[in-house]
Design an enzyme around this catalytic site. Structure first.
Site, mmCIF file in Angstrom:
data_model
loop_
_atom_site.group_PDB
_atom_site.id
_atom_site.type_symbol
_atom_site.label_atom_id
_atom_site.label_comp_id
_atom_site.label_asym_id
_atom_site.label_seq_id
_atom_site.Cartn_x
_atom_site.Cartn_y
_atom_site.Cartn_z
ATOM 1 N N ARG A 1 -28.962 -3.164 27.820
ATOM 2 C CA ARG A 1 -28.094 -4.314 28.116
ATOM 3 C C ARG A 1 -27.101 -3.963 29.228
ATOM 4 N NH1 ARG A 1 -26.596 -9.518 26.242
ATOM 5 N NH2 ARG A 1 -28.376 -9.521 24.846
ATOM 6 N N GLY B 1 11.832 5.250 0.786
ATOM 7 C CA GLY B 1 10.865 4.237 1.224
ATOM 8 C C GLY B 1 9.426 4.662 0.996
ATOM 9 N N GLU C 1 6.900 8.132 4.387
ATOM 10 C CA GLU C 1 6.477 9.434 4.896
ATOM 11 C C GLU C 1 5.751 10.190 3.783
ATOM 12 O OE1 GLU C 1 7.460 10.085 8.261
ATOM 13 O OE2 GLU C 1 5.790 11.443 7.902
ATOM 14 N N CYS D 1 -11.647 -14.304 10.180
ATOM 15 C CA CYS D 1 -12.268 -13.637 9.028
ATOM 16 C C CYS D 1 -11.360 -13.730 7.818
ATOM 17 C CB CYS D 1 -12.590 -12.178 9.342
ATOM 18 S SG CYS D 1 -11.195 -11.050 9.170
ATOM 19 N N LYS E 1 12.235 5.002 24.462
ATOM 20 C CA LYS E 1 11.052 5.392 23.694
ATOM 21 C C LYS E 1 9.836 4.931 24.471
ATOM 22 C CE LYS E 1 8.557 4.249 19.413
ATOM 23 N NZ LYS E 1 8.647 3.698 18.051
ATOM 24 N N ASP F 1 12.224 8.659 16.105
ATOM 25 C CA ASP F 1 12.925 7.862 17.114
ATOM 26 C C ASP F 1 14.433 7.975 16.993
ATOM 27 O OD1 ASP F 1 10.729 6.838 18.335
ATOM 28 O OD2 ASP F 1 10.525 5.201 16.903
ATOM 29 N N CYS G 1 0.821 -1.220 0.000
ATOM 30 C CA CYS G 1 0.000 0.000 0.000
ATOM 31 C C CYS G 1 0.850 1.262 0.000
ATOM 32 C CB CYS G 1 -0.952 0.016 1.189
ATOM 33 S SG CYS G 1 -0.122 0.240 2.767
ATOM 34 N N THR H 1 -32.488 -8.458 23.177
ATOM 35 C CA THR H 1 -33.468 -7.950 24.144
ATOM 36 C C THR H 1 -34.718 -7.418 23.433
ATOM 37 O OG1 THR H 1 -32.153 -5.942 24.251
ATOM 38 C CG2 THR H 1 -31.891 -7.499 26.068
ATOM 39 N N GLU I 1 -19.662 -12.944 22.243
ATOM 40 C CA GLU I 1 -19.445 -11.743 23.044
ATOM 41 C C GLU I 1 -18.963 -11.997 24.473
ATOM 42 O OE1 GLU I 1 -22.670 -8.604 21.705
ATOM 43 O OE2 GLU I 1 -23.550 -10.588 21.924
ATOM 44 N N ARG J 1 -19.333 -5.839 19.938
ATOM 45 C CA ARG J 1 -19.183 -7.057 20.754
ATOM 46 C C ARG J 1 -19.406 -6.788 22.256
ATOM 47 N NH1 ARG J 1 -14.087 -10.740 19.079
ATOM 48 N NH2 ARG J 1 -15.021 -12.773 19.410
ATOM 49 N N GLU K 1 -23.394 -3.988 11.796
ATOM 50 C CA GLU K 1 -24.763 -4.406 12.130
ATOM 51 C C GLU K 1 -25.771 -3.369 11.673
ATOM 52 O OE1 GLU K 1 -25.317 -5.738 16.161
ATOM 53 O OE2 GLU K 1 -27.499 -5.525 16.039
HETATM 54 C C1 LIG Z 1 3.534 2.568 9.625
HETATM 55 C C2 LIG Z 1 4.650 3.521 9.904
HETATM 56 C C3 LIG Z 1 5.335 3.416 11.089
HETATM 57 C C4 LIG Z 1 6.366 4.308 11.369
HETATM 58 N N1 LIG Z 1 6.991 4.177 12.562
HETATM 59 C C5 LIG Z 1 7.973 5.046 12.883
HETATM 60 C C6 LIG Z 1 8.628 4.923 14.130
HETATM 61 O O1 LIG Z 1 8.372 4.006 14.910
HETATM 62 N N2 LIG Z 1 9.567 5.839 14.423
HETATM 63 C C7 LIG Z 1 9.892 6.846 13.579
HETATM 64 O O2 LIG Z 1 10.756 7.634 13.902
HETATM 65 N N3 LIG Z 1 9.289 6.959 12.378
HETATM 66 C C8 LIG Z 1 8.337 6.101 12.022
HETATM 67 N N4 LIG Z 1 7.716 6.222 10.819
HETATM 68 C C9 LIG Z 1 8.097 7.310 9.914
HETATM 69 C C10 LIG Z 1 8.959 6.876 8.718
HETATM 70 O O3 LIG Z 1 8.930 5.527 8.501
HETATM 71 C C11 LIG Z 1 10.390 7.218 8.887
HETATM 72 O O4 LIG Z 1 10.528 8.583 9.069
HETATM 73 C C12 LIG Z 1 11.257 6.738 7.713
HETATM 74 O O5 LIG Z 1 12.571 6.651 8.143
HETATM 75 C C13 LIG Z 1 11.171 7.601 6.491
HETATM 76 O O6 LIG Z 1 11.997 7.054 5.487
HETATM 77 P P1 LIG Z 1 11.528 6.882 3.979
HETATM 78 O O7 LIG Z 1 12.707 6.436 3.194
HETATM 79 O O8 LIG Z 1 10.358 6.044 3.848
HETATM 80 O O9 LIG Z 1 11.148 8.380 3.649
HETATM 81 P P2 LIG Z 1 10.443 8.984 2.412
HETATM 82 O O10 LIG Z 1 8.977 8.995 2.606
HETATM 83 O O11 LIG Z 1 10.915 8.361 1.165
HETATM 84 O O12 LIG Z 1 11.006 10.474 2.532
HETATM 85 C C14 LIG Z 1 10.759 11.223 3.706
HETATM 86 C C15 LIG Z 1 11.295 12.656 3.576
HETATM 87 O O13 LIG Z 1 12.704 12.667 3.566
HETATM 88 C C16 LIG Z 1 13.195 13.344 2.430
HETATM 89 N N5 LIG Z 1 14.432 12.684 2.042
HETATM 90 C C17 LIG Z 1 14.662 11.353 1.991
HETATM 91 N N6 LIG Z 1 15.954 11.132 1.671
HETATM 92 C C18 LIG Z 1 16.524 12.324 1.503
HETATM 93 C C19 LIG Z 1 17.839 12.748 1.172
HETATM 94 N N7 LIG Z 1 18.798 11.883 0.963
HETATM 95 N N8 LIG Z 1 18.075 14.061 1.101
HETATM 96 C C20 LIG Z 1 17.092 14.965 1.311
HETATM 97 N N9 LIG Z 1 15.842 14.625 1.624
HETATM 98 C C21 LIG Z 1 15.563 13.333 1.729
HETATM 99 C C22 LIG Z 1 12.078 13.203 1.445
HETATM 100 O O14 LIG Z 1 12.141 14.176 0.449
HETATM 101 C C23 LIG Z 1 10.862 13.342 2.313
HETATM 102 O O15 LIG Z 1 10.584 14.674 2.582
HETATM 103 C C24 LIG Z 1 6.698 5.332 10.472
HETATM 104 C C25 LIG Z 1 6.018 5.423 9.265
HETATM 105 C C26 LIG Z 1 5.003 4.529 8.976
HETATM 106 C C27 LIG Z 1 4.280 4.644 7.694
HETATM 107 S S1 FES Z 2 -8.530 -13.215 10.980
HETATM 108 FE FE1 FES Z 2 -7.134 -11.642 11.362
HETATM 109 S S2 FES Z 2 -8.319 -9.868 11.070
HETATM 110 FE FE2 FES Z 2 -9.750 -11.426 10.918
HETATM 111 S S1 FES Z 3 -3.009 -1.856 3.898
HETATM 112 FE FE1 FES Z 3 -2.434 -1.695 5.972
HETATM 113 S S2 FES Z 3 -0.295 -1.817 5.814
HETATM 114 FE FE2 FES Z 3 -0.901 -1.702 3.802
#
Ligand SMILES: Cc1cc2nc3c(=O)[nH]c(=O)nc-3n(C[C@H](O)[C@H](O)[C@H](O)COP(=O)(O)OP(=O)(O)OC[C@H]3O[C@@H](n4cnc5c(N)ncnc54)[C@H](O)[C@@H]3O)c2cc1C
Ligand code: FES
Ligand code: FES
Length: 1381
Positions: free
Chosen positions: A932, A308, A311, A156, A470, A408, A116, A1062, A1313, A964, A854
């Site tokens: 209930r 990645g 963000e 499910c 953290k 972090d 996603c 009920t 439930e 539930r 429901e």
């Molecule tokens: C489900 C989920 C959980 C997460 N959990 C955490 C968590 O526990 N702790 C935490 O700290 N973060 C968390 N994050 C945030 C995120 O994952 C991190 O910040 C991650 O390290 C971003 O890296 P990316 O490569 O995906 O960034 P991208 O989305 O690809 O880029 C992020 C930003 O950085 C800029 N950028 C990237 N590389 C460079 C570069 N070399 N030079 C200049 N700009 C650059 C991009 O332009 C953009 O603005 C989470 C995100 C999600 C979706």
């Molecule tokens: S079996 Fe995992 S969400 Fe339903």
């Molecule tokens: S749909 Fe939930 S992690 Fe991608």
């Protein structure tokens, strides 16, 4: 080569899906003339994107930068096995494996990834494996698919493909993983049904050395921790503890896996070239060299670098941001390099967090320990950083450059004074990572034309200590509340601070350094005085305004002190050890303080499940009572199970997106669709005036509108909808529809409603005895209150409807994910102005319901149906997670106020309780929910004088609804609150007070129903026994004596849950059974399948009733044209009601077949069926059932409210960290009376799943609303349901034996439930632990603890010297970020 090639273009999507896109085996699309013509008409939008999916080559000429891999798989390739649960990387339902040749590591790497978030453009030269590609039911199951299904780890099934792919990827990398590897692999996967235990158990069979036999070793081999011993596991042959046979599992054969395509291997070794993909709004450029990247950045200074996309993807999807130029530097070697220097290790900015972890782990193993203090701290942060899927793609640079205040890594990098190298076309700079680096919220010191090249993480030296902490609401995969890095350097051979650098996240709009505090501490000795100074200074410096975003202000402030205290103790201990070598004596940490220095750690979970064997002599073909697998489990594990949104798209289908209110209470002044009309692909808008029938709707009372017309009464109120060619276009258009409002004052919280007397009528009262007299007779009276927060259903599959107009007589076919087919049919017909007989509602299965589908699903279905009737084309809408959470409402928040009269002995004499439920902007089912709660207000306790009153608060929130337990858990939770208060006030152990007040057989409830076949006493004794309660109690007390900052608590809680709707009329069900001439049976009944195993149980019932194997019986779906006027699948009663209806139909058929059996007693089932057919016997029969003797009357307090009760008792032990509020459940025993189980595997699955949902309700899940009534927690990122790491370390579930129930089918009992409330034992164990912590500060007696007992509430309740330094602001002097509703 061409034969093996799949060309995909934009225009063929419908043909592809019609022609088998949903089929399992991808066949190449021939480049037939017609298609070439269409394709040729389109200009190629940039380069060709080449990748593989499940071994098939894909060349995409029109790669769309805004499209994710998930959309591509599902909509373009028709591979619907991979599911959409959240679109934000937070649930793992979309997990796939991506393999690529890593040009820098020079090897093939396999990673689990969230489809996603993965942009399809990022896949050039990658190979994707999805759940659809690794095995099918018909051909060959993959062992990971087989084991999750057979271990009962799929209910499910909506999360199952994601689980399968996480495990599959782990095994591709490591065919013999450890249990720790397995647990780590699932950090990014959520399941709302199973409670996780069976998934882990099933996959434990792949582990190198199974961590625990789960008690199955029965005896000498049993390795269960602590309290498990041979006596715990019964030797009684009628008691079983094995629900499947792992020895029959297909062995894993790693040689059979799909290979990495040789073509990609060759291509990967060649030098890359720049790629460009031009989409509708975004240009994606993948430069191949650093020079190219810097040129491009100078040319497009506003462009975004994406590695990645974890963000940027979120910003584009949820924050509506558009980045017209994206630069993807993932393959540039300088950004991916890792260099070891004299000062430390330099990581290229595009290095992933997984790589970061691997390199640091390696360094820690090889280098002297004093050198790797920072590395260890980073590794600790990475342990709790997102899930594996995110860490596999997210880059270090992405984390730094996002400049999130709750990053972090940034506090650690800052406290370690890391160096950053930046580059532009003209300049290379080295910046120190200090507080100048983040000049503001989400801002960095980089210039627009610059990129971050690398970061140097330094080694530490002797006399230097470093920690990182953290604290987040949930331990795993959660963003921080407060996070920090702490670094101290001592003068050589001393405990005098030479340098200290602290850095905090979560305390300001940027990562911050408390400079004054750091300065003050330099030159001080590391002792109690320094601690005091540091805390006083931090309390002054780390301030937050009381209305700071994120809320929890006193908690966050306290955390800065508590975490510093942990650092202080940790360093103190190291100093004592290290300086000893230098002959300097420094006092070590006191033994009772030492646990405060321990990092969070949890043992691998272990479990036992006990259930009754079927009686000797039961036919092997009679499956009733046996733990058979959910009948769809295998299909769910292969991705072949079809959910609503998996139905292939119709040729001319359109997509719908909702237009919703942004105000809680307002008149609508105008709606402007001008800008929305310009979005490509928009076909129509739907507003109230487009409703051909009635706009008035409501599941129980007609007090709502389908579409708001003049007035909106909540944020998320549906005002209209946009219909467009794609979901993306519809959503984009919906977001730019402009509504102007005239705002009115909203009523948001229960307190607001009480203040303005905003209640729906009637107000219910239930009374027994004479409370006034009861209070007079009592030794003591106490009063109190508890607030129980609401809960989001978080079914993994969001609401979905496909509406297909049939073109004549107003007919319409609806495919819906709903628990209530008949109500959907009726209310859609009402809105369309046609009789109900023109509407067919079909439900194949749901990806979870829990009450959330429901009634609240109906509005969406109605809007989609209205749209389909307007455009006369099929229309589909599957809500995004944030939309679903916004519009559908959830469990009612409750406020319970009580007055209890009790004797010094603890015996309760009188109770007066008032419930206030936050019902929201319509009545929906609130009336029955409050009723209930009243029916459960005394839980399982016999109280002579009781009076309960229930109010439905009318507020401007989305209407709250069934969930539930349906008000029962809230009612019982209030009961346990006064029970706990009485125990604390009397100074008697709570289990004694609870036990002495329990009902006995034959007692009367407050609603005058006599308790018959009352089994709580039996459950209680068994629970005490299995949990070793008394021994455990002693151990807890001993532990608490020895630990100042970690406390344990224990609790045992009963439950009694009334079974029946009920509303009496709902207690009916129908079934339709057809026998075909080949002997196969098609069974239909009124219930819907949402993972609870209803269809499986109904097949078991029919199988026993007809005397044929389950394999001859099939349930296809639930539909209104087969069984009419069905009740919702709810109230736990569906197996009872539908089971009896199925039985009834089968009896009719058996009677008709009887003459042919008599005539041919040795014949087969098929012989009798055929004989009957040729004799012109009707082989179809309806069945019907209504529960007898029901009908409670509130006015006279007489009549039977329930058919019977389900009972259970649960005991839990927890451990809390008094400094952070973090808790872990060490042990839970649940003894549940489910009568004679129809299917122990399904029933245990329900018990464990409900327990975990209850654990979320009572300890974790918190909905935050702004003071203006806007839901702030709209997805898994902000709203935390329990994850794998939250399951109790030891879990023992026992289904009570020898307790048949004569009121339901085959002596079974309802189970859906009742077990949810068993999680209250965790809440009250936490309260017990807090009581122990408070006693250290001299506090005793009752105290208020609201639900959920989050880390914030736990910490705040453990009052101590640190909390005193951070008092809350005076209420009413500020506007809080969030209000409690
Ligand atoms: C489900 C989920 C959980 C997460 N959990 C955490 C968590 O526990 N702790 C935490 O700290 N973060 C968390 N994050 C945030 C995120 O994952 C991190 O910040 C991650 O390290 C971003 O890296 P990316 O490569 O995906 O960034 P991208 O989305 O690809 O880029 C992020 C930003 O950085 C800029 N950028 C990237 N590389 C460079 C570069 N070399 N030079 C200049 N700009 C650059 C991009 O332009 C953009 O603005 C989470 C995100 C999600 C979706
Ligand atoms: S079996 Fe995992 S969400 Fe339903
Ligand atoms: S749909 Fe939930 S992690 Fe991608």
């Amino acid at each position: 080569m061409f034969d093996n090639q799949l060309y995909v273009t934009c225009r063929w999507r419908h043909q592809w899906l019609q022609r088998g896109g949903a089929e399992r085996n991808l066949t190449p699309i021939e480049s037939c003339g017609a298609e070439e013509e269409e394709t040729g008409a389109m200009e190629p939008a940039g380069d060709e994107l080449l990748f593989y999916v499940n071994g098939k080559r894909i060349v995409e000429n029109h790669a769309e930068p805004e499209m994710t891999l998930l959309t591509y798989l599902r909509r373009k390739l028709g591979l619907t096995g991979t599911k959409l649960g959240c679109a934000e990387g937070g649930c793992g339902a979309c997990t796939v494996m991506i393999s690529k040749f890593h040009p820098h590591l020079k090897c093939i790497v396999h990673h689990a990834v969230n489809a996603c978030l993965a942009p399809v453009c990022s896949l050039h030269h990658c190979a994707v494996i999805t759940v659809d590609g690794i095995g099918t039911v018909a051909s060959r199951l993959h062992p990971v698919q087989e084991r999750i299904a057979k271990a009962h780890g799929s209910q499910c099934g909506f999360c199952t493909p994601g689980m399968v792919m996480s495990m599959y990827t782990l095994l591709r990398n490591n065919p013999e993983p450890s249990m720790v590897d397995i647990e780590e692999a699932f950090q990014g996967n959520l399941c709302r049904c199973t409670g996780y235990r069976p998934i882990l158990e099933g996959y434990k069979t792949f582990a190198k050395k199974s961590a625990c036999c789960g008690g199955r070793g029965r005896g000498k081999g049993c390795c269960m921790a602590n309290n498990c011993n041979e006596e715990d596991i019964s030797e009684d042959p009628t008691v079983l503890n094995q629900m499947y046979d792992p020895s029959k599992f297909i062995p894993l054969d790693p040689t059979q896996e799909v290979i990495f395509p040789p073509e990609l291997l060759n291509l990967g070794k060649q030098p890359p070239r720049q790629m460009k993909f031009k989409g509708e709004r975004v240009l994606w450029i993948q430069p191949s060299t650093l020079t190219e990247l810097l040129d491009l950045k100078s040319h497009y200074p506003e462009s975004k670098l994406v590695v990645g996309n974890t963000e940027v993807g979120i910003e584009m999807k949820f924050k509506n941001l558009l980045y017209p130029v994206i630069l993807a530097p993932a393959y540039i070697s300088e950004l991916n390099s890792v260099q070891h220097t004299k000062q430390g290790i330099v990581f290229g900015a595009a290095c992933t967090l997984t790589l970061l972890g691997e390199v640091l782990r390696d360094a820690v193993a090889k280098l002297p320990t004093y050198q790797t203090e920072v590395f260890k701290a980073i590794l600790e942060q990475l342990r709790w950083f997102a899930g594996k899927q995110i860490r596999n793609v997210a880059a270090i640079g992405g984390n730094i450059m996002t400049a999130s205040p709750i990053s972090d890594l940034n506090p650690v990098f800052m406290a370690a004074a890391c160096k950053l190298t930046t580059m532009s076309k003209d300049e290379r700079r080295v910046l120190k990572m200090d507080d100048n680096f983040f000049p503001g919220y989400r801002k960095t010191a980089l210039k627009p034309e610059e990129i971050l090249l690398s970061i140097e993480i330094p080694y530490t030296k002797k006399g230097q200590y470093f920690s990182a902490f953290k604290q987040s609401p949930r331990q795993e995969d959660d963003i921080a509340i407060v996070t920090c890095g702490m670094n101290v350097v001592f003068k050589e051979g001393s405990n005098i601070v030479e340098k200290i650098l602290l850095s905090f996240g979560g305390m300001a709009p940027t990562t911050v350094i408390p400079k004054t505090t750091c300065k003050k501490l330099i030159g001080s000795a590391w002792n109690e005085k320094l601690l005091e100074d540091a805390c006083a200074s931090l309390a002054e410096e780390m301030v937050l305004p009381p209305s700071a975003p994120g809320g929890m202000v006193p908690y966050r402030r306290t955390l800065t002190l508590s975490l510093f205290f942990k650092f202080y103790l940790t360093v103190k201990h190291y100093l004592a050890v290290d300086l000893q070598h230098e002959n300097v004596t420094v006092e070590d940490v006191k033994p009772d303080y030492s646990s405060a220095t321990e990092l969070f750690h949890k043992d691998s979970p272990s479990s036992v499940q006990l259930f009754q064997a079927v009686p000797p002599g039961q036919s092997s073909e009679d499956f009733v009572g046996r733990p058979i697998m959910h009948l769809s489990a295998l299909k769910q594990a292969t991705g072949e199970a079809v959910y609503c949104d998996d139905i292939p798209c119709y040729e001319n289908e359109l997509h719908l997106a909702l237009i919703t209110s942004t105000k809680a209470h307002a008149h609508i002044l105008s709606i402007d669709t001008g800008e929305a009309m310009t979005v490509p692909g928009v076909v129509a808008f739907v507003f109230a005036k487009d409703i051909p029938g009635s706009n008035i709707t409501g599941p129980a009372f007609y007090d709502e509108s389908v579409l708001a017309e003049k007035m909106v009464t909540c944020v998320g109120h549906i005002v209209g909808a946009v219909v467009a060619d794609t979901q993306a276009h519809a959503q984009r258009a919906a977001k730019v529809v402009k509504i102007t409002y005239d705002e009115l004052k909203p009523i948001i919280s229960i307190q607001d409603a009480i203040d303005s007397q905003s209640f729906y009528q009637p107000v219910r009262t239930m009374k027994k005895g004479d409370t006034a007299q009861g209070f007079k007779d009592s030794d003591h009276i106490l009063e109190g209150e508890i607030h129980i927060g609401g809960q989001e259903h978080f079914y993994l599959e969001t609401n979905c409807t496909v509406a297909v107009p049939k073109g004549e007589d107003g007919e319409m076919e609806l495919f819906v994910s709903t628990q209530t087919a008949s109500k959907t049919q009726a209310l859609v017909a009402k809105a369309l102005g046609v009789p109900a007989n023109r509407i067919v509602c079909r439900v194949k299965r749901m990806g979870g319901g829990f009450g959330g589908k429901e009634s609240r699903s109906i509005i969406l279905s109605t809007v989609v149906a209205v749209a389909a009737s307007k455009v006369k084309r099929p229309v589909r809408c599957m809500l995004d997670r944030d939309e679903d959470m916004l519009v559908t409402g959830g469990r009612h928040p409750f406020l319970g106020r009580y007055k209890v009269g009790y004797m010094t002995s603890g015996k309760i004499i009188a109770l007066d309780v008032t419930f206030y439920a936050n019902a929201g902007n319509s009545k929906d089912l609130s009336f029955s929910i409050v009723e209930r709660a009243l029916f459960h207000m005394e839980n399982s306790y016999n109280i002579p004088h009781v009076c309960g009153t229930g109010y439905m608060c009318k507020t401007n929130l989305p209407s709250n609804t069934a969930f539930r337990g349906f008000g029962g858990p809230q009612g019982m939770m209030v009961a346990e609150s006064w029970m706990s208060d009485v125990a604390l006030a009397c100074g008697i152990p709570s289990y004694e007070v609870r036990r002495m007040n329990l009902y006995n057989e034959g007692d009367l409830t407050p609603f005058n129903q006599r308790l018959e076949q009352f089994t709580i006493g039996k459950c209680w004794e068994e629970c005490l026994d299995i949990s070793n309660y008394m021994k455990r109690q002693g151990a807890v007390e001993e532990f608490n004596r020895q630990h100042r900052w970690t406390k344990r608590g224990l609790s045992i809680i009963p439950t009694k849950f009334g079974i029946s709707f009920t509303s009496v009329f709902l207690n009916q069900a129908g079934a339709l059974v057809h026998i075909y001439t080949d002997g196969s049976v098609l069974l239909t009944h009124g219930g819907t399948e949402m993972g609870q195993g209803l269809h499986t149980k109904m097949v078991q019932v029919a199988s026993r009733a007809l005397g044929i194997p389950c394999s001859k019986i099939f349930i296809s779906e639930t539909s209104t044209n087969t069984v009419a006027n069905t009740s919702p699948t709810a109230a736990s009663a569906s197996s009872d009601l539908n089971g009896m209806a199925v039985y009834n139909a089968c009896q009719t058929l058996l009677q008709r077949l009887e003459p042919y059996k008599v005539k041919n007693p040795k014949g087969s089932w098929e012989d009798w069926v055929n004989a009957a057919y040729f004799d012109r016997v009707n082989l179809s029969a309806n069945g019907f059932y209504k529960t007898p003797d029901l009908g409670y009357n509130f006015d006279s307090n007489s009549g039977r409210a329930f058919n019977y009760f389900s009972y259970g008792v649960s005991c839990s032990e927890v451990e809390i960290d008094c400094l952070t509020g973090r808790q872990k459940t060490l042990h839970t025993t649940i003894v549940m009376d489910v009568g004679k189980s129809l299917n122990p595997a399904i029933d245990i699955g329900q018990v464990e799943g409900a327990f975990m949902q209850g654990l979320g309700l009572f300890t974790l899940e918190e909905l935050h609303y702004s003071p203006q009534g806007s839901l702030l927690t709209r997805g898994p990122g902000m709203y935390k349901i329990p994850a794998f790491g939250d399951i109790p370390v030891e879990l023992q579930v026992s289904l009570l034996r020898d307790s048949p129930n004569d009121k339901a089918i085959f002596s079974s009992k309802a189970v859906g439930e009742p077990p949810l409330f068993m999680a209250a034992s965790v809440f009250y164990a936490i309260k017990d632990a807090i009581t122990a912590a408070r006693s250290e500060s001299g506090l005793s007696g009752p105290f208020r603890l609201d639900s959920p007992a989050t880390s914030e509430r736990i910490r705040n309740a453990c009052e101590d010297r640190f909390t005193k330094l951070c008092p809350p602001a005076e209420p009413g002097t500020y506007t809080p970020w969030a209000v409690r509703v």
